[in-house]
Design a protein around this motif. Structure first.
Motif, PDB file in Angstrom:
ATOM      1  N   SER A  75      -4.991   0.494   3.225  1.00 19.32           N
ATOM      2  CA  SER A  75      -4.088   1.633   3.066  1.00 19.32           C
ATOM      3  C   SER A  75      -4.671   2.789   2.271  1.00 19.32           C
ATOM      4  N   ALA A  79      -3.897   6.812   3.085  1.00 20.01           N
ATOM      5  CA  ALA A  79      -2.899   7.429   2.203  1.00 20.01           C
ATOM      6  C   ALA A  79      -3.507   8.568   1.401  1.00 20.01           C
ATOM      7  N   TYR A 109       0.808   6.030   3.408  1.00 22.69           N
ATOM      8  CA  TYR A 109       1.110   7.052   2.406  1.00 22.69           C
ATOM      9  C   TYR A 109       2.332   6.652   1.590  1.00 22.69           C
TER      10      TYR A 109
END
Length: 282
Positions: A75, A79, A109
């Motif tokens: 992630s 993000a 995000y």
């Protein structure tokens, strides 16, 4: 059309395209796996009222394409890129809308930054769980769809790669694009190299607890004939996102923004006006 070179997470250069008045309410449109900012060509009329921000994601289009899997398989980089775009362009609480993998990038995000800097959150033919965490009915449907699996897109053999890229692009539509549009789509899909496709697609993420915390308005859009993100995936997202409005395009596949652009644009505009508390044309 304005064009910006923005430094994303880890120093990765991102090419970001910007259309509409700079002081208009901003909508940040995030394209899907192996796609391109040109995916949003039929949304350009929205720039009469809104500022459209359309990046090429890392590994895609004109943006940098790091070699390391860790640039794509978690992630943090995705993000960080979205946060860098919002900060670098001084976007005032944009509406964040992601299509397909762009929806999971949008969930990345939310996982890392929450929704404080947003006015709204939308998913188009996307997921709140990927890999082992995908809604079981959607995972089963994808497992039997060779066009969606598109394993040749991960190959360095260009003949296999091209053949499966064409099959995948076709799988993104219920009503097929005309030949010229289809050729352009295959062309910009081929700008995403196999190592990026592999590292970004072979993730297994569960975003349900992350997106359940969203306090801003939420929208879930899907095509009834969606193959890459079967409707069960969008139904799963609509259940989890607090107060989400869900819209199904009964005669569309994975790309309602292309197949039924007038209705899609009207739906996005209405959602954005609600998020920004504005009236048409203001």
């Amino acid at each position: 059309m304005r064009q910006h070179r923005i430094t994303g997470h880890g120093g990765v250069g991102l090419e970001v395209f910007d259309l509409g008045p700079e002081d208009a309410p901003p909508i940040l449109l995030i394209h899907g796996w192996s796609q391109h900012h040109l995916s949003w060509e039929r949304q350009y009329p929205l720039a009469d009222e809104f500022r459209l921000i359309m990046p090429d994601l890392r590994g895609h289009g004109a943006s940098d394409k790091p070699d390391e899997p860790e640039a794509y398989d978690n992630s943090t980089p995705w993000a960080g890129d979205i946060a860098a775009i919002i900060e670098s362009l001084a976007l005032d609480h944009p509406v964040l809308i992601g299509w397909s993998m762009g929806g999971t990038v949008s969930c990345d995000y939310i996982r890392c930054f929450g929704d404080d800097a947003l006015s709204g959150f939308g998913l188009i033919g996307s997921f709140v769980g990927t890999g082992a965490h995908m809604a079981p009915e959607a995972r089963e449907a994808r497992a039997h769809d060779i066009g969606v699996q598109a394993k040749g897109m991960l190959s360095e053999d260009q003949a296999d790669n091209l053949a499966d890229t064409l099959s995948f692009v076709r799988a993104c539509f219920h009503h097929q694009p005309d030949p010229d549009d289809l050729a352009r789509m295959v062309g910009y899909n081929m700008l995403c190299p196999p190592h990026v496709r592999a590292a970004s697609r072979q993730r297994s993420e569960d975003y349900r607890a992350d997106v359940a915390k969203i306090s801003k308005p939420a929208l879930v859009l899907c095509g009834a004939h969606d193959r890459p993100a079967p409707p069960a995936a969008s139904a799963d997202a609509a259940r989890v996102l607090p107060g989400a409005r869900a819209i199904t395009y009964e005669d569309c596949g994975h790309s309602p923004f292309w197949e039924e652009p007038d209705r899609f644009n009207a739906d996005i505009a209405a959602f954005a006006r609600n998020c920004f508390n504005t009236e048409p044309g203001t």
